[in-house]
Scaffold this motif. Structure first.
Motif: not given
Length: 427
Positions: A55, A202, A256-257, A259-260, A276-277, A279-280
């Motif tokens: 991250d 990502i 997260d899924t 978001k991807c 995978r993504i 921390s935003c």
């Protein structure tokens, strides 16, 4: 003024402030430098080994910035965890226009690099420990009073309360959010883009091949920069995703899924599936400039002087060129027996850096504006422009120099064994 407590006070010990401190220590060693930083320094900040975090926030370094860090003797450290960019792919989602840049076409090892901010900070601190730079941390510059031949600076800290230091010059390098810039009377100009940058790392099913992707969409630009190993093309990239307020709030609420999945819809399949993504983080996008960034005894640098849209990755690279221009003026002033805070000295810095920041601001801002239009005549023109960049060597070379941070005017510090701006070697 009697002999001041120090010659130069740098407000802010982040990447810009620490780089400035190192450059002055290397290039003008006779100057006494004090860095004032709000975060405490501790031995834990300098571990024996560096373990990159998934991250970690990162910064794009242009090829020109590598040359600066080489000049400062820092690149050999930074390169250990700096991922090279061998290719840049620029495209317009839903349209045929695209252009590609390759380092090999320009005789370079790389077009740029991506390095973790924490790693860059550690490298700078290790180098600074070998200099005479003094630190006041944790502390903040809260006020400044002009004096003949210098400034009186007020420092505030939790432990020692309020005290004062005198100096020849104060450089504000603490970004644009501390409020110090406005407190000292500088008037920034702000233009909101009405968008936000979402930052995250990502992973994708295909490796990045050391390629940076700049993808323009009807909702705003997005960038994926190769991240991870400097020697092996991996599957991790650093994402900059432009979203309006409503879309940002919606994306942040997604698992997260999802978001991807949303990212896949916007970017496409050039890197395979998003798996995978991390921390935003996010922040509002605003173009901020200060037309007069110098006053007697005071200069603004980095984000305190200009904050750009991240679309072209030019912000920190522009700041680095400005820092080196300022240090060159400090060197000349010292050789001529002038105070580094003299207004004529600082105005020469401003004049020499102005053309670079104006051109870089126009370049970044025009990309956002041109690719933010959805009218058919404009989309056709920009797609033709992207194709033209791919076909016309002169235009492509110009665009590549901008991407590599070689389009601005930057002084090369003259010192033994180095080249000056005219190309002659000083022995």
């Amino acid at each position: 003024m009697t002999k001041p407590d120090t010659d130069l006070i740098i407000a802010g010990g982040g990447l810009a402030g620490a780089t400035l401190a190192l450059a002055v220590a290397r290039m003008v060693p006779s100057l006494r430098v004090t860095v004032v930083e709000a975060f405490p320094l501790s031995p834990d900040a300098l571990p024996e080994s560096y373990q990159p975090s998934y991250d970690a926030r990162s910064t794009a370094l242009a090829w020109g910035s590598r040359l600066i860090f080489e000049e400062l003797g820092l690149w050999h450290r930074l390169a250990e965890h700096a991922t090279p960019i061998h290719h840049i792919h620029v495209s317009d989602r839903g349209h045929f226009g695209a252009t590609r840049l390759h380092a090999s076409e320009h005789g370079q090892e790389a077009l740029g690099y991506v390095a973790d901010n924490r790693w860059m900070g550690l490298c700078l601190m290790r180098e600074l420990l070998e200099t005479n730079v003094q630190w006041q941390a944790p502390a903040e510059v809260t006020d400044m009073t002009p004096m003949p031949e210098g400034v009186r600076v007020q420092l505030t800290s939790d432990d020692n309360g309020t005290r004062e230091l005198t100096a020849r010059c104060l450089v504000v390098a603490d970004g644009g959010r501390s409020g110090l810039r406005e407190k000292l009377g500088f008037q920034p100009s702000h233009h909101s883009y009405g968008q936000n940058a979402l930052i995250a790392n990502i992973s994708t099913s295909d490796n990045h091949g050391f390629t940076a992707f700049e993808r323009f969409t009807d909702a705003g630009p997005m960038a994926l920069l190769p991240h991870g190993s400097p020697s092996c093309a991996g599957h991790q990239s650093a994402l900059v995703w432009t979203l309006n307020d409503e879309a940002l709030a919606e994306v942040l609420e997604l698992p997260d899924t999802d978001k991807c999945r949303r990212l896949q819809e916007r970017f496409g399949w050039r890197l395979g599936r998003f798996t995978r993504i991390g921390s935003c983080h996010h922040y509002p996008l605003t173009l901020t400039t200060v037309d007069e960034p110098v006053r007697p005894g005071v200069a603004l640098v980095g984000n305190a002087a200009h904050a750009l849209h991240p679309v072209a990755g030019q912000g920190f690279n522009l700041a680095l060129r400005g820092l080196m221009t300022l240090v060159e003026q400090f060197r000349l002033a010292t050789e001529q027996g002038k105070s580094i805070g003299d207004l004529d000295v600082l105005r020469r810095y401003q004049a020499r850096h102005r053309q670079d920041w104006q051109q870089t601001v126009r370049f970044s801002d025009s990309l956002v504006r041109v690719f933010g239009q959805s009218m058919p005549p404009i989309t056709a023109a920009r797609d033709a422009g992207l194709v033209g960049l791919d076909l016309l060597p002169g235009a492509k070379r110009w665009f590549a120099r901008k991407a590599m941070g070689l389009g601005g005017r930057r002084a090369v510090i003259s010192r033994p064994g180095r080249l000056n701006r005219g190309g002659t070697r000083h022995e």
